[in-house]
Design a protein around this motif. Structure first.
Motif, short mmCIF file in Angstrom:
data_model
loop_
_atom_site.label_atom_id
_atom_site.label_comp_id
_atom_site.label_asym_id
_atom_site.label_seq_id
_atom_site.Cartn_x
_atom_site.Cartn_y
_atom_site.Cartn_z
N SER A 66 -20.87 -18.06 -12.57
CA SER A 66 -20.79 -16.65 -12.22
C SER A 66 -20.53 -16.46 -10.72
N LYS A 67 -21.17 -17.30 -9.90
CA LYS A 67 -20.94 -17.22 -8.45
C LYS A 67 -19.53 -17.68 -8.10
N LYS B 115 -17.26 -14.82 -8.79
CA LYS B 115 -17.41 -13.85 -7.70
C LYS B 115 -16.64 -14.31 -6.47
N SER C 89 -12.97 -13.64 -6.83
CA SER C 89 -12.66 -12.23 -6.58
C SER C 89 -12.64 -11.92 -5.10
N GLU C 90 -13.62 -12.47 -4.37
CA GLU C 90 -13.72 -12.20 -2.94
C GLU C 90 -12.56 -12.80 -2.16
N GLN D 71 -9.21 -12.67 -10.59
CA GLN D 71 -9.56 -14.09 -10.68
C GLN D 71 -8.42 -14.91 -11.27
#
Length: 260
Positions: A144-145, A148, A151-152, A241
């Motif tokens: 999950s990280k 993320k 995405s960042e 992503q």
């Protein structure tokens, strides 16, 4: 000055031929009007690049200025499609503007480079593209990280496929093919361009099916991330992503081409 009604009746090819001969500003303006939609489309596509420092209207104005410059440089006598020629340079101008604004925070830039390096290391170690789970494990973070993080760092990877084909490298390096327009007609350049285009075509076929779809919808259909999310029935962050993952793979393939 030529009557606008007469200009509107002419084809784009006729307008270019006339402008090449007369350099009449009215003819140039008519060409700009014809292609202004390209500028807006690109501004919408790349809004993630400039949203932190500029409004879309400002970017469209910059794009129009670039379009006017491109019209002066374009040679209709060469076997090049103006839409492709102009799109590449408008996208490049927006990306250059963003780079000058230092639009990527240092921590995001560092994270993006770390993911790129890890992806490259695993690729050569495994002999294939690593899975998301393998990437997360190698980076020492949860899946999950990792999602993320993708995405960042998506903005870190936003480059047009046209730019990849034309040889844009990592930020800070020269766009060697764009600097010397005389290369366009050189046999060695033409051969290299065809070879590179085929290499990227092959690389796209190696992408996962959903990654291929994102690339197709974003670059061929020119849909926004939000529109792609609607078409695919997934969230916008997930589209980002997939887009970042696809570009990371394509950039790795492109890097192999230049270092081979």
């Amino acid at each position: 000055m030529i009557c606008n009604n007469l200009l509107k009746a002419k084809s784009v090819e006729e307008l270019f031929e006339q402008y090449k001969t007369t350099h009449d500003i009215a003819v140039k303006q008519e060409i700009v009007l014809h292609y202004s939609g390209i500028v807006k489309t690109i501004a919408i596509q790349l809004r993630g690049v400039y949203i932190s420092f500029a409004e879309m209207d400002d970017i469209i104005n910059e794009g129009i200025i670039t379009l006017m410059q491109v019209i002066d440089k374009f040679d209709p006598g060469k076997n090049a499609k103006f839409e492709t020629y102009a799109s590449l340079r408008i996208r490049g101008a927006i990306i250059d503007l963003a780079r000058k604004q230092d639009w990527i925070p240092r921590n995001v830039r560092k994270l993006g480079k770390s993911i790129d390096q890890t992806f490259s290391d695993l690729y050569f170690a495994l002999g294939r593209y690593p899975t998301e789970t393998e990437m997360a494990e190698q980076l020492g973070i949860s899946l999950s990280k990792y999602h993320k993080a993708l995405s960042e760092t998506n903005l870190f990877n936003i480059l047009s496929l046209d730019a990849l084909v034309d040889g844009l490298q990592e930020e800070g390096q020269n766009e060697k093919f764009l600097k010397d327009q005389s290369l366009d007609s050189a046999p060695t350049y033409t051969l290299e361009r065809k070879e590179l285009a085929q290499m990227i075509k092959n690389a796209i076929h190696e992408l996962k099916e959903n990654e291929q779809l994102v690339v197709s919808l974003y670059y061929n259909k020119e849909l926004s991330m939000k529109e792609i999310a609607g078409v695919m029935g997934i969230s916008e962050p997930r589209v980002s992503q997939l887009h970042a993952s696809a570009l990371r793979k394509l950039r790795l393939s492109l890097g192999n081409y230049y270092t081979a």
